[in-house]
Design a protein around this motif. Structure first.
Motif, PDB file in Angstrom:
ATOM      1  N   PRO A  57       0.793  -1.235   0.000  1.00 15.21           N
ATOM      2  CA  PRO A  57       0.000   0.000   0.000  1.00 15.21           C
ATOM      3  C   PRO A  57       0.828   1.290   0.000  1.00 15.21           C
ATOM      4  O   PRO A  57       0.418   2.280  -0.597  1.00 15.21           O
ATOM      5  N   ARG A  58       1.987   1.282   0.615  1.00 17.81           N
ATOM      6  CA  ARG A  58       2.789   2.503   0.672  1.00 17.81           C
ATOM      7  C   ARG A  58       3.577   2.760  -0.618  1.00 17.81           C
ATOM      8  O   ARG A  58       4.150   3.826  -0.795  1.00 17.81           O
ATOM      9  N   HIS A  60       2.809   3.281  -4.057  1.00 16.34           N
ATOM     10  CA  HIS A  60       1.719   3.487  -5.014  1.00 16.34           C
ATOM     11  C   HIS A  60       1.881   4.765  -5.832  1.00 16.34           C
ATOM     12  O   HIS A  60       0.912   5.425  -6.161  1.00 16.34           O
ATOM     13  N   GLN A 171      10.915   8.744  -5.753  1.00 15.18           N
ATOM     14  CA  GLN A 171      11.429   9.338  -4.518  1.00 15.18           C
ATOM     15  C   GLN A 171      12.161  10.655  -4.803  1.00 15.18           C
ATOM     16  O   GLN A 171      12.250  11.515  -3.928  1.00 15.18           O
TER      17      GLN A 171
END
Length: 175
Positions: A57-58, A60, A171
């Motif tokens: 989930p993190r 995405h 990132q």
């Protein structure tokens, strides 16, 4: 900023207009939503894409791209094969985000082709791009490239491709 860079760099437009920006964004979005609107050989709906593209989930954050991107002056002379479209889709110059995918690794990605393309040729090109760029794909997610093929080309193109990638290169945007 990214769409402006695409317009002035890749498309070689000296003074891009809002119409040029809208064309880039709409071409990408129509490619992403093709499977909802037009039946195809290998279709995937958005729910399946989202489920398959988010391993955790993190993780995405998607980057998108569109091919072929070429200036209007050489558009009619540019041959578009599945191999060329595939290479352009994975090229950082065709991404609609301000990060370089070579600075991260793809967790998952999806390639939607529109136009006359055989599923075998698409699969062969995806295997080829993964093997040539194996350092940019995580090895712990097998079969992390999803493809969809729709025989109906978008207006103004014989063949096009839309790319969605879940990459750790995102990132860069948060630093």
């Amino acid at each position: 900023a990214v769409v402006s860079t695409q317009s002035t760099g890749t498309l070689k437009l000296t003074t891009p207009t809002y119409g040029d920006f809208n064309h880039l964004v709409s071409a990408t979005m129509t490619g992403v939503t093709t499977c909802l609107r037009i039946p195809g050989q290998l279709n995937a709906d958005l729910r399946k894409l989202a489920v398959n593209m988010v391993p955790f989930p993190r993780l995405h954050f998607f980057m998108s791209g569109f091919a072929p991107l070429s200036s209007s002056g050489n558009k009619s002379y540019k041959a578009t094969t599945v191999a060329e479209i595939t290479n352009q889709m994975f090229d950082s110059k065709n991404m609609m985000v301000s990060c370089d995918p070579r600075h991260g690794r793809y967790l998952t990605c999806a390639a939607m082709f529109r136009g006359k393309a055989s599923t075998k040729e698409v699969d062969d090109q995806m295997i080829n791009i993964q093997s040539k760029n194996s350092a940019y794909f995580v090895e712990w997610i097998p079969s992390n490239v999803k493809t969809a093929v729709c025989n109906v080309p978008p207006p103004g193109y014989d063949l096009s491709g839309t790319f969605i990638g879940n990459s750790t290169a995102m990132q860069e945007l948060f630093k």
